[in-house]
Design an enzyme around this catalytic site. Structure first.
Site, PDB file in Angstrom:
ATOM      1  N   GLU A 218      -7.483  15.691   6.178  1.00 58.14           N
ATOM      2  CA  GLU A 218      -8.603  16.916   6.862  1.00 58.14           C
ATOM      3  C   GLU A 218      -7.756  17.702   7.889  1.00 58.14           C
ATOM      4  OE1 GLU A 218     -11.259  15.085   7.867  1.00 58.14           O
ATOM      5  OE2 GLU A 218     -12.769  15.508   5.920  1.00 58.14           O
TER       6      GLU A 218
ATOM      7  N   ASP B  93       1.088  -1.216  -0.263  1.00 56.10           N
ATOM      8  CA  ASP B  93      -0.445   0.176   0.387  1.00 56.10           C
ATOM      9  C   ASP B  93       0.495   1.078   0.056  1.00 56.10           C
ATOM     10  OD1 ASP B  93      -1.360   2.206   2.986  1.00 56.10           O
ATOM     11  OD2 ASP B  93      -2.580   1.189   0.674  1.00 56.10           O
TER      12      ASP B  93
ATOM     13  N   ASP C 262      -6.423  -2.554   3.091  1.00 55.34           N
ATOM     14  CA  ASP C 262      -5.158  -3.752   3.338  1.00 55.34           C
ATOM     15  C   ASP C 262      -5.801  -4.906   3.487  1.00 55.34           C
ATOM     16  OD1 ASP C 262      -3.008  -0.391   3.565  1.00 55.34           O
ATOM     17  OD2 ASP C 262      -4.202  -0.849   2.249  1.00 55.34           O
TER      18      ASP C 262
END
Lengths: 312, 1163
Positions: free
Chosen positions: B526, B449, B864
């Site tokens: 964010e 990943d 994942d």
């Protein structure tokens, strides 16, 4: 406090836990290896030669008698034998049997060592090892327990052998010392004369008996019978071997011999040990020399990147 | 509101979880929930009880085929007529193995028992008979009201009804579980949070839940208030799970209802043991044992035939044996069984137990390794602190206004912050499946990943594009300067900053001492956006379930919160629906309509009912929908006018530029909503939220409906910083002959740039790009790649990398698997972009099944998990994104950079150690016990044992048990300092050549040779064809011969270990030479007990007095081992391996630098 607790979970940075203990990591450098091989050769070859020399000095005469027409089973006979050389004392007199399986599993197990130490064993569960010779008739009558019990003790070699000189005078042979001292001291004690059971033989300290009870490793074996300590000088010339042939071996193709032998510091006559040392010594020496030549002519430099696979 | 009693309504039975009935004035006697068959909260994870432990454990152990085998041998040895050995020879080792394993099981089960007890007897405040009482956890029932205080764990899966914090927000910390420092946010439904505690406890309601299931991340339910029959939905936001290590934080207390207990909790349902993964070595070991067993059976058959022949030809003629006259059949069976017993030790009994202990120990080494543990995090912590300080300094210069009241307990925040820091320091990797230690050495493919795995999971705002202009100084208040100087971009920038400060799911946290606001979010993007807006003085202050509050250049602004449409991997966007509430409008407006106070009151007072039609109300303030998301998603949702504008073209150009720099981009957009549209949408949305089935689909349709027709506000670019050491690690792994695939959801340009920055892609290696929009095009691109890069004539493959996107992968997986693999298997590295979580697992499965190579997957998030479980070895990274990856993995690491060390150091050593341990164990048993077979040639094929029974018994468990164990714990074929500098060394272990069948066979042939040497050497030294004569002329006998042979064999076997060991620390020395001493001691004891072992009395002691003994032992050892040593030396000198060369270089250099301190280089 919580923070202190957490600190105790920190993995320790010790050599053991980090797999960093000091270690010797040999890499087989040519020098020490070559030297070791050559040294081994230099050391082993003389040892081998010494062993062979000692073995060659051992005199051994093997005389078969059960196939002699004058020595049939049940007969007494005299065999004249001429010694080619003098035999220095001590001279060991052995009997030798071929094709006799003292190492057969059934045979080896068939004894009771407590009984042989003079203990009156009456517990049949303990006597079970003596199968199939526990009692005279197979019953569980303590008064019929065989003494001694078992296959080994009931098949003791019982030929008698004696030596005489050419004039017919008996040569003085010693029986004492033919068995292991530890066997005499600890493992075999006489059975009480009036003990329980059918006593065929109670003199367990008899060394002929003790020698027979130590079973042989192989089917062809010899056992020490008498020792001549040289009271009358070395054995020489013609000797008379007087045999009372009582032990049957024909049914299983057995053979019987008398063996006269001396010994050396390395034991009986056996050149194999010496040959082994010489051969190993030669191999090591030759290897050392070959490696040395190789190392001289085209040495492989230790740790050289040239030999790395990805540099080829 | 009135909460009156209602009669209990009988409802039709449903195949679902029974309805939980909440009734006022409930007592223990009249609790209607008791008869509904809910599970008890009594936790029991033990496998045994004290009564059934012995029987059940034995049953478990005798599932193991080797134990059954050796138990059969024990039965044989108990039959005197048949057994060549005394029973102790098999009973003692078997008992030893069974007891060791049983003790281990008992210890583990006792720990489970203690954990269960601690859990069951923990006390919680449960509402019973009119008051909250301290109740043991095991007595908690479904439907109970329960109060959880700060820092308490959760005894069951609990629906949170209210908390002391505003809006029913509460926080859960899971750092004890996974080291994750972000607090997870849960939120009570506003319908229940608005009630007082008295009203809650007097509730009359029904709760419908889905059946218990193991999905940790989803929950659906419906809450019905009986007094007015109003209904609202429940979701995973309200369900606090009983997850070990999870605790309430930053919250005084919550009030909740127990929904699932004991075995119905999601944690319990997830506790099913995953199917065992086995390593290649284990598979080959099993087959080797079968091979040895077959060899043994052949020997037994040969011996049986010969023994029967001897019986009938010789034994029956031997009067001294007094043979039984058994039938031929009986004789054959008896002999077969006897030889089966005497040759049983060719298979080492304790090898399986040794391997289990060894693998656990190897796992401990991994966990203890400071290079993969806390030392790393000190650096990490320092890096974290620095940016925060910079931000604070800048804020202090500009901010002058006072702070807002805190939401939570501020003192607790400080304590938690300190704890969080210390917890990072103490975290270290964990091994969850030590069975795979040696499998790490065989890895050929790594699937990784990107976000949170290769990157820090900490984003920094870098650049933005607003109104066609690119700004790269936003973090230096450039945007604020633009607004204050009233440039042409002022209005656009203002909208941009409003979007950033409002459209997010972050949570603010106020430090009362300093008044500074910090943000927490499950998404680090964010936090970066909020921080940037804050620096430019559009500061997000707070959000409740009904309002959002920001401070714009010192001036507070408040918005009414109408709806939030959350981000997800599938949606790839997030939106927030707000109504402006500008308190200053009254003063500024020239025409003012009076506010209808009664209407406002009605709305507030009737929050529990669907909002009424608002068309008759006239409200000031626009309704605005702010949104942000991936550019591919957002662009197709722009209004038609916007799609054709020049602004979009300029913004696209900026986005391309940002992507080329490897930055992560988001598009910000907004839309004004009319009151009428909002009213219609809201009505439908509320109805959808109460559905039990198809709720997600319906709500998603409504979200999709409103999130359209956007105006483009701008674009953000965020730097997704790589973890330290990632480029070096990937470069190392590629050089170690491991193919690395990065699988990411990023778009192609971003993914490619990340690939370059982490050295997965390098300029010298060409790149195949597969980016197809149809399956035909995909096939064409793949075939072209094959033609270009695979030369069928020379078979010399060029190095190549590949970039492929998710859409193309869909076509590949469906139509072009075979062709794709032809080129993919040749690729040096691969970047897969725009990949969905499901595709991640499918990719791993495809490569795994077709190439048959060992695959490793590594990731840090929920996305994942599937690929981690699919791979041969799954590695999780503890991170901010979640616990799912680490929980589902076989190994859990702190940082990606540790992966190289895990594989090339620990994996390598495990392979070297385990293979040597196994081969040596096979060797020693074969070499020692095959002598028994040779002896049969001269003992009439009667299964007579050459060795004493006690020597046979102790050979495995005492004399030679230590060397294989220490080999498996301490052996190193190369020093670990060499490995980081030489990735190529990994190739040597990667193909499992250390444990090829041929390698095992070579060891067994060596054992055969040694057994021949031991026995026939003895034979020839027995005076040729006589018995052993010593220097006093006395005869040795069978016991002495056996003792000699045992001495040759044991000493040679131990010295064989010495020849093979390459790493001698003092423990290894103790192990080898100590074993020699153990042999001598056992032999002396064997020779000293006349009453118990009369046949062996004085035998070994006698041997020690013989010159011949020493002469023979020496030559036998040399005959046995000189060939082995010579072969080893010659092989090393003529065809050295890479590790030999590197080790030599290291040793020689180390000698030269004795005075220098070694620098530990880290991978």
């Amino acid at each position: 406090m919580a923070i202190d607790k957490d600190s105790s979970k920190r993995p320790a940075n010790t050599a053991f836990k980090q797999q960093r203990l000091k270690a010797w990591e040999p890499i087989l450098t040519p020098g020490p290896v070559i030297i070791a091989f050559i040294v081994i050769g230099i050391v082993f070859i003389p040892i081998g030669a010494a062993i062979i020399n000692s073995s060659n000095k051992v005199l051994e005469h093997v005389i078969r008698y059960d196939d002699n027409p004058n020595c049939q089973l049940g007969q007494k006979c005299t065999i004249n034998y001429t010694l080619p050389t003098e035999m220095e004392s001590p001279v060991y007199l052995y009997y030798k049997l071929d094709n006799f399986y003292q190492n057969h599993r059934r045979y080896v197990k068939s004894r009771n060592d407590d009984q042989l130490r003079g203990i009156e064993v009456t517990d049949f569960s303990k006597l079970k090892d003596c199968e199939p010779l526990i009692t005279t008739d197979g019953s569980e009558d303590v008064n019929k327990i065989l003494v001694p019990c078992g296959l080994i003790a009931n098949s003791v070699f019982n030929d008698s052998i004696s030596l005489a000189d050419a004039s017919g005078n008996l040569i003085n042979l010693t029986k004492k010392g033919i068995a292991w001292q530890s066997d005499i001291d600890k493992k075999f004690k006489n059975y009480p004369e009036n003990g329980v059971g059918v006593i065929n033989f109670s003199n367990f300290e008899d060394e002929d008996f003790i020698v027979w009870m130590r079973t042989a490793a192989l089917p062809d074996f010899k056992k020490l019978y008498r020792i001549y300590h040289g009271q009358n000088g070395p054995l020489s010339g013609t000797i008379q071997i007087r045999i009372d042939n009582k032990y049957p071996v024909a049914s299983f193709d057995g053979k019987k011999y008398v063996v006269l032998s001396t010994t050396s510091w390395i034991g009986g006559k056996n050149p194999f040990l010496g040959y082994a040392y010489i051969i190993v010594g030669i191999i090591c020496f030759v290897q050392g020399v070959v490696f040395a030549i190789k190392h001289k002519i085209s040495p492989r430099v230790l740790g050289s990147p040239k030999y790395l696979e990805w540099n080829k | 509101m009135k909460l009156g009693k209602l009669k209990i309504r009988r409802k039709k039975a449903r195949p679902s979880y029974p309805i939980i009935e909440i009734r006022p004035n409930k007592t223990t006697e009249n609790d209607v929930n008791k008869s509904k068959g809910y599970k008890s909260n009594d936790i029991s994870t033990t496998k045994y009880t004290r009564y059934n432990f012995i029987f059940k454990n034995l049953f478990e152990q005798f599932k193991r085929i080797t134990n059954i085998y050796f138990a059969a041998i024990c039965v044989i040895t108990l039959i005197p007529q048949v057994s060549p050995l005394s029973p102790v020879t098999s009973l003692l080792p078997l008992i030893f193995v069974l007891v060791v394993t049983a003790l281990k099981e008992a210890f583990e089960d006792y720990r489970r028992y203690k954990a269960d007890k601690a859990s069951n007897y923990t006390q919680y405040q449960v509402y019973r008979d009119g008051s909250f009482r301290l109740i043991k956890s095991k007595h908690i029932c479904v439907g109970d009201f329960i109060r959880i205080d700060n820092d308490q764990a959760f005894p069951s899966d609990i629906l949170v009804l209210s908390s002391n914090l505003e809006d029913g927000i509460c926080y859960v910390e899971t750092s004890q579980l996974d080291g994750e420092t972000n607090l997870k946010l849960f939120k009570a439904a506003k319908e229940t949070n608005s009630l007082t505690q008295e009203q809650l406890l007097d509730l009359n309601a029904n709760i419908e839940c889905e059946l218990p299931n193991n999905n940790l991340y989803k929950f659906k339910g419906k809450f019905t208030l009986q007094n007015d029959n109003s209904t609202f939905s429940l979701s995973e936001k309200q369900l606090m799970l009983r997850v070990s290590g999870a605790r309430l934080r930053n919250t005084h207390f919550i009030i909740g209802i127990v929904l699932y207990c004991g075995k119905d909790t999601k944690l319990s349902l997830n506790q099913k043991n995953p199917p065992s993964k086995f390593s290649t070595i284990e598979t080959r070991l099993g087959r080797s044992v079968i091979g040895i067993f077959c060899f043994k059976v052949v020997l037994v058959i040969i011996a049986t035939v010969l023994s029967s022949l001897f019986e009938f030809n010789t034994a029956r003629d031997s009067w001294y044996l007094r043979s039984d006259f058994d039938s031929l059949g009986f004789t054959i069976v008896k002999n077969f069984v006897s030889y089966f017993a005497i040759l049983s030790f060719l298979i080492p009994m304790s090898l399986m137990v040794t391997l289990e202990v060894v693998k656990v120990s190897q796992a401990k080494y991994m966990e203890w390794d400071v290079k993969m543990s806390y030392k790393e995090n000190k650096k990490y912590e320092k890096q974290i602190e620095q940016p925060q300080e910079e931000l604070k300094i800048k804020n202090e210069d500009k901010t002058t206004t006072t702070t807002i009241s805190p939401n939570g307990d501020i003192e607790l925040s400080n304590i938690v912050a300190k704890k969080e820091k210390s917890k990072i320091l103490n975290k270290y990797m964990s091994v969850k499946n030590s069975n795979l230690n040696d499998e790490l050495a065989l890895i050929k493919y790594i699937f990784s990943d990107k976000t949170g795995t290769l990157t820090e999971n900490r984003m920094l705002f870098s650049k933005c594009s607003i109104n066609g202009t690119c700004f790269d100084g936003a973090m230096n208040q450039q945007l604020l300067d633009e607004v204050t100087s009233k440039t042409k971009n002022e209005e656009s920038i203002r909208e941009f900053l409003l979007n950033m400060s409002l459209c997010h799911a972050a949570v603010s946290d106020v430090n009362e001492e300093t008044g500074k606001i910090t943000y927490q979010s499950q998404s680090p993007d964010e936090i970066a956006l909020c921080d940037c807006a804050k620096i430019n003085q559009f500061e997000f202050i707070n959000r409740t379930s009904t309002h959002a509050q920001i401070r714009v250049m010192g001036e507070d602004k408040q918005y009414q919160l109408l709806a939030i449409m959350e981000f997800s991997s599938d949606r790839r966007r997030m939106s927030i629906l707000l109504r402006e509430e500008d308190e200053n409008n009254d003063n500024n407006s020239t025409e003012t309509t009076p506010i209808d106070d009664s209407s406002t009151t009605d709305i507030d007072g009737n929050l529990l009912t669907p909002p009424p039609q608002l068309t008759n109300l006239k409200k000031k303030g626009k309704i605005i929908l702010y949104s942000k998301g991936a550019d591919s998603i957002m662009m197709e949702r722009l209004s038609e006018k916007e799609s054709n504008s020049e602004l979009l073209e300029q913004t696209k150009e900026h986005i391309s530029q940002f992507s080329r720099e490897g930055l992560r981009t988001l598009i910000l957009a907004k839309r004004e909503i009319s009151q009428e549209e909002y009213s219609n949408w809201s009505q439908q949305y509320h109805e959808a939220s109460t559905l039990i089935h198809d709720r997600e689909a319906e709500m998603e349709r409504l979200n999709d409906q409103i999130e359209r027709g956007f105006e483009l506000v701008g674009c953000t670019a965020i730097e997704d910083k790589l973890q330290d050491g990632v480029p070096e690690t990937i470069d190392y792994l590629l050089k170690a002959n491991i193919k690395v695939w990065i699988i990411t959801g990023d778009k192609q340009e971003t993914a490619i740039n990340i690939g370059y920055s982490c050295k997965l892609l390098v300029p010298e290696i060409p790149i195949i790009i597969i980016n197809a929009e149809s399956t035909e095009e995909c096939g064409t691109q793949i075939k072209r790649a094959i033609e270009n890069f695979i030369d069928p004539e020379t078979q010399v493959d060029k190095k190549v990398s590949m970039v492929i996107n998710g859409e193309s992968l869909t076509f590949v997986l469906k139509d072009h698997s075979a062709d794709f693999l032809k080129i993919a298997a040749k690729c040096h590295s691969v970047v897969a972009c725009r990949v969905t979580p499901l595709q991640k697992a499918l990719i791993v499965r495809l490569v795994k099944k077709s190439t048959k190579e060992v695959c490793l997957s590594i990731g840090d998030g929920a996305n994942d998990v599937s690929m981690i479980q699919e791979a041969h070895i799954g590695v999780g990274i503890f991170g901010n994104e979640g616990t799912q990856a680490a929980r589902a993995s076989d190994y859990a690491l702190l940082r990606f950079r540790h992966l190289a060390r895990l594989i090339t150091v620990h994996g390598r050593y495990s392979m070297v150690r385990n293979s040597l341990c196994i081969k040596y164990s096979f060797y020693k048993n074969m070499a020692f016990f095959l002598c028994q077979f040779w002896f049969s040639i001269y003992s009439g094929w009667t299964a007579m044992t050459l060795y004493d029974s006690w020597i046979v018994t102790t050979f495995n468990i005492l004399m030679t048990s230590v060397p294989p164990y220490f080999m498996a714990l301490f052996e190193k074929d190369v020093n670990e300092k060499i490995i980081p500098k030489n990735p190529h060394l990994f190739k040597e272990v990667q193909d499992c050549h250390l444990f090829q069948y041929r390698s095992i066979l070579n060891w067994l042939i060596g054992a055969l040779y040694h057994s021949v040497v031991f026995f026939f050497g003895l034979y020839f030294f027995l005076d040729g064809s006589g018995d052993m004569v010593n220097q006093w002329g006395r005869i040795g006998g069978k016991e002495l011969a056996g003792s000699f042979c045992a001495t040759f064999a044991v000493l040679s076997i131990l010295l064989k270990a010495a020849i093979e060991i390459k790493h001698w620390n003092f423990i290894v020395h103790i192990g080898i030479w100590g074993s020699v001493i153990v042999y001598l001691v056992i032999s002396l004891v064997d020779s000293s007990i006349i009453t118990q072992i009369p046949n062996m009395y004085w035998v070994f002691i006698y041997a020690l007095h013989l010159l011949k003994f020493y002469v023979m032992v020496i030559i036998m050892i040399f005959i046995a081992l000189v060939p082995d040593f010579t072969l080893k030396f010659v092989r090393r000198h003529l065809s050295p391996t890479n590790s030999n060369i590197e080790q030599e270089k290291y040793i020689l250099n180390r000698g030269k630098n004795k005075n220098n301190i070694d620098n530990d280089e880290e991978i």
